[in-house]
Scaffold this motif. Sequence first.
Motif, mmCIF file in Angstrom:
data_model
loop_
_atom_site.group_PDB
_atom_site.id
_atom_site.type_symbol
_atom_site.label_atom_id
_atom_site.label_comp_id
_atom_site.label_asym_id
_atom_site.label_seq_id
_atom_site.Cartn_x
_atom_site.Cartn_y
_atom_site.Cartn_z
ATOM 1 N N ARG A 1 0.964 -1.182 0.027
ATOM 2 C CA ARG A 1 -0.037 0.065 0.090
ATOM 3 C C ARG A 1 0.945 1.096 -0.072
ATOM 4 O O ARG A 1 1.862 1.263 0.403
ATOM 5 C CB ARG A 1 -0.760 -0.041 1.190
ATOM 6 N N LEU A 2 0.267 2.387 -0.739
ATOM 7 C CA LEU A 2 1.029 3.537 -0.771
ATOM 8 C C LEU A 2 0.363 4.596 0.198
ATOM 9 O O LEU A 2 -0.722 4.791 0.382
ATOM 10 C CB LEU A 2 0.917 3.868 -1.927
ATOM 11 N N TRP A 3 1.414 5.230 1.177
ATOM 12 C CA TRP A 3 0.842 6.150 1.861
ATOM 13 C C TRP A 3 1.670 7.536 1.660
ATOM 14 O O TRP A 3 2.911 7.565 1.674
ATOM 15 C CB TRP A 3 1.085 6.045 3.218
ATOM 16 N N GLY A 4 1.072 8.731 0.956
ATOM 17 C CA GLY A 4 1.819 9.704 0.724
ATOM 18 C C GLY A 4 1.317 11.175 0.810
ATOM 19 O O GLY A 4 0.035 11.154 1.003
ATOM 20 N N VAL A 5 2.074 11.842 -0.027
ATOM 21 C CA VAL A 5 1.655 13.505 -0.096
ATOM 22 C C VAL A 5 1.416 13.741 -1.299
ATOM 23 O O VAL A 5 2.174 13.016 -2.338
ATOM 24 C CB VAL A 5 2.444 14.460 0.652
ATOM 25 N N ALA B 1 4.977 8.980 -7.974
ATOM 26 C CA ALA B 1 3.762 8.971 -8.624
ATOM 27 C C ALA B 1 3.688 10.375 -9.295
ATOM 28 O O ALA B 1 3.472 11.114 -9.047
ATOM 29 C CB ALA B 1 2.475 8.917 -7.660
ATOM 30 N N VAL B 2 3.831 9.981 -10.832
ATOM 31 C CA VAL B 2 4.307 11.114 -11.876
ATOM 32 C C VAL B 2 2.711 11.618 -12.413
ATOM 33 O O VAL B 2 2.038 10.712 -12.942
ATOM 34 C CB VAL B 2 5.154 10.422 -12.890
ATOM 35 N N THR B 3 2.335 12.840 -12.363
ATOM 36 C CA THR B 3 1.102 13.270 -13.035
ATOM 37 C C THR B 3 1.777 14.171 -14.387
ATOM 38 O O THR B 3 2.653 14.769 -14.255
ATOM 39 C CB THR B 3 0.401 14.228 -12.272
ATOM 40 N N LEU B 4 0.847 14.069 -15.401
ATOM 41 C CA LEU B 4 1.307 14.566 -16.643
ATOM 42 C C LEU B 4 1.018 15.778 -16.881
ATOM 43 O O LEU B 4 1.133 16.842 -17.697
ATOM 44 C CB LEU B 4 1.394 13.778 -17.775
ATOM 45 N N PHE B 5 -0.613 15.909 -16.565
ATOM 46 C CA PHE B 5 -1.324 16.941 -16.615
ATOM 47 C C PHE B 5 -1.938 17.599 -15.516
ATOM 48 O O PHE B 5 -2.632 16.945 -15.143
ATOM 49 C CB PHE B 5 -2.371 16.810 -17.848
ATOM 50 N N HIS B 6 -1.529 18.702 -14.978
ATOM 51 C CA HIS B 6 -2.349 19.324 -13.936
ATOM 52 C C HIS B 6 -2.812 20.755 -14.152
ATOM 53 O O HIS B 6 -2.016 21.713 -13.561
ATOM 54 C CB HIS B 6 -1.423 18.996 -12.347
ATOM 55 N N TYR B 7 -3.621 20.824 -14.973
ATOM 56 C CA TYR B 7 -4.155 21.917 -15.434
ATOM 57 C C TYR B 7 -3.511 23.012 -16.451
ATOM 58 O O TYR B 7 -3.970 23.800 -17.052
ATOM 59 C CB TYR B 7 -4.523 23.084 -14.229
ATOM 60 N N THR B 8 -1.942 23.131 -16.355
ATOM 61 C CA THR B 8 -1.586 24.321 -17.053
ATOM 62 C C THR B 8 -0.891 23.929 -18.218
ATOM 63 O O THR B 8 -0.496 22.479 -18.457
ATOM 64 C CB THR B 8 -0.317 25.225 -16.259
ATOM 65 N N LEU C 1 -8.160 1.102 -6.517
ATOM 66 C CA LEU C 1 -8.503 2.449 -6.338
ATOM 67 C C LEU C 1 -7.490 2.883 -5.581
ATOM 68 O O LEU C 1 -6.644 2.274 -4.655
ATOM 69 C CB LEU C 1 -9.467 2.672 -5.320
ATOM 70 N N VAL C 2 -7.125 4.412 -5.817
ATOM 71 C CA VAL C 2 -6.208 4.999 -4.958
ATOM 72 C C VAL C 2 -6.676 6.431 -4.844
ATOM 73 O O VAL C 2 -7.295 6.819 -5.712
ATOM 74 C CB VAL C 2 -4.672 5.181 -5.625
ATOM 75 N N VAL C 3 -6.675 6.892 -3.503
ATOM 76 C CA VAL C 3 -6.940 8.169 -3.299
ATOM 77 C C VAL C 3 -5.649 9.013 -3.661
ATOM 78 O O VAL C 3 -4.899 8.915 -2.715
ATOM 79 C CB VAL C 3 -7.471 8.383 -1.753
ATOM 80 N N THR C 4 -6.019 9.673 -4.822
ATOM 81 C CA THR C 4 -4.826 10.600 -5.187
ATOM 82 C C THR C 4 -4.849 11.964 -4.683
ATOM 83 O O THR C 4 -3.864 12.665 -4.679
ATOM 84 C CB THR C 4 -4.978 10.536 -6.805
ATOM 85 N N GLU C 5 -5.865 12.390 -3.971
ATOM 86 C CA GLU C 5 -5.904 13.719 -3.384
ATOM 87 C C GLU C 5 -7.067 13.848 -2.240
ATOM 88 O O GLU C 5 -7.951 13.128 -2.539
ATOM 89 C CB GLU C 5 -6.461 14.990 -4.224
ATOM 90 N N TYR D 1 -3.166 6.067 -0.662
ATOM 91 C CA TYR D 1 -3.916 7.315 0.011
ATOM 92 C C TYR D 1 -2.527 8.289 -0.213
ATOM 93 O O TYR D 1 -1.508 8.098 0.300
ATOM 94 C CB TYR D 1 -4.096 7.322 1.312
ATOM 95 N N PHE D 2 -3.029 9.645 -0.996
ATOM 96 C CA PHE D 2 -2.130 10.754 -0.951
ATOM 97 C C PHE D 2 -2.794 11.680 -0.249
ATOM 98 O O PHE D 2 -3.894 12.129 -1.023
ATOM 99 C CB PHE D 2 -1.720 11.103 -2.451
ATOM 100 N N HIS D 3 -2.153 12.696 0.477
ATOM 101 C CA HIS D 3 -2.709 13.682 1.294
ATOM 102 C C HIS D 3 -2.391 14.982 0.432
ATOM 103 O O HIS D 3 -1.270 15.329 0.109
ATOM 104 C CB HIS D 3 -2.201 13.854 2.788
ATOM 105 N N TRP D 4 -3.473 15.679 0.200
ATOM 106 C CA TRP D 4 -3.374 17.117 -0.499
ATOM 107 C C TRP D 4 -3.348 18.203 0.705
ATOM 108 O O TRP D 4 -4.450 18.414 1.348
ATOM 109 C CB TRP D 4 -4.254 17.474 -1.534
ATOM 110 N N SER D 5 -2.062 18.640 1.073
ATOM 111 C CA SER D 5 -0.974 18.707 0.521
ATOM 112 C C SER D 5 0.266 18.493 1.430
ATOM 113 O O SER D 5 -0.085 18.739 2.664
ATOM 114 C CB SER D 5 -0.903 19.926 -0.476
ATOM 115 N N LEU D 6 1.356 18.338 0.766
ATOM 116 C CA LEU D 6 2.566 18.425 1.560
ATOM 117 C C LEU D 6 2.633 19.770 2.255
ATOM 118 O O LEU D 6 2.868 19.978 3.501
ATOM 119 C CB LEU D 6 3.680 17.975 0.873
ATOM 120 N N LEU D 7 2.467 20.817 1.341
ATOM 121 C CA LEU D 7 2.834 22.218 1.739
ATOM 122 C C LEU D 7 1.756 22.999 1.471
ATOM 123 O O LEU D 7 0.924 22.968 0.709
ATOM 124 C CB LEU D 7 4.039 22.685 0.772
#
Length: 428
Positions: free
Chosen positions: A11-15, A108-115, A334-338, A373-379
Amino acid sequence: MRLFPFCDRPRLWGVAVSHYQVEGNDPCDWTDWEASGRTKGEPCGEAVESWARYEGDAALARQAGSNAFRFSVSWSRVEPRRGEFDLAALERYRRFVEELVRLGLEPAVTLFHYTHPRWFHAETPWTSPRSVDVFKRFASRVAEALAPHARLWTILNEPLVFILGGFLDGQIPPGISRGDEAGSALVNLLTAHREAAWAIRERQPSAAIGVAHNMMGFRPERAGWFLDRWISARARDLYNMGLIEAFTTGRWSFTLPPLTRFRGRVEGLENTLDVLGINYYSRLHLQCPGRERLLSDFRYRDVSGRGLTDNGWEIAPEELPSILSDAAQSGKPLVVTENGIADSQDKFRDAFLRDHFAAISSASIGRARVHGYFHWSLLDNYEWLDGFGPKFGLFSVDRMTMERHPRPSVETFRSLGEAFVSAEPAPA
Ligand code: BGC
């Protein structure tokens, strides 16, 4: 079931962070949007300088008990002029990914995050099939640079939010409000996902390919009122289920009442998803007909007495099990990505984390299997239209010195993570 055939982590636990919101100094379409006065507060500018501080941020995530780190690659940095790739930028991301691996954090790499790069909307807009070619080329270049180390890929972050905000509501770039253009942009965006998925798999055959899909709770404002119930059900069909249908069947057909109908097909889309990522934050209460809007009003309401977050969202962990069970209809892991909360004083974050964790655990007893689970956000970061107002960080950031300081709830995040990661792996 494991996310990766060779993964030693059940399991993954991250930010999670995204490039524009933390890196700083990245001129793109959103920078122009800010300059035209369409966002609140300060422009993004230096953000929180993660471009220069990523390694330190990764160390903070590790200290907070993460075993995974979700981030996104800035297309405008990597391809500032169409067809011209900045090798130093790609190399910078490669070094960061290596550092994540060295620290024991699954990238965990995202390629498109809005911009988008500045040239994109004028030269190859999402309404044109040319967008697919350029996105595929971008994805291939990033995959070449990162694939040896990166196994978990989110190609698109919240494609539906982007289409609704950018092509119907006109609130975010490219600022269009046209149903027909929204429809063709969605086809091209999903086709671009498919092409990118193939490009990544060519370079990393055991990659797990995902999408981060924003899902919300929808409740009738007045439970006894038929039209409120009807509009809430339509909102769920459109917003939560439409994209899941697209990714599981390759076809979609949903209506944005009263008249906009999204219908489309992307051949082969149904074979491109290994993991379904869910971004979950809150729920809306809907009333039909609306007083402010013709068809329906929607608002956040503090139903449980937990209080609203700093940006006025309801805290509604009780909605998460049914969201996850809807997501499980996809048949994908399933992964909770945010998932996170704007809470500058850290008053609610501790309970927020515990309650959402309990909701995930209870959902996992049923059909939904949550592998990460990835928590939004680290910062604390740049929050798009709301500038630097809402504070989502496990770590606050002093933007004068750029120092990061842990909020007390980091400890809760760490202890829940230990329990999550050491629990029995979710069975297939
Ligand atoms: C987006 C993030 C954003 C967060 C909180 C999500 O829907 O993916 O970029 O910061 O919401 O507003």
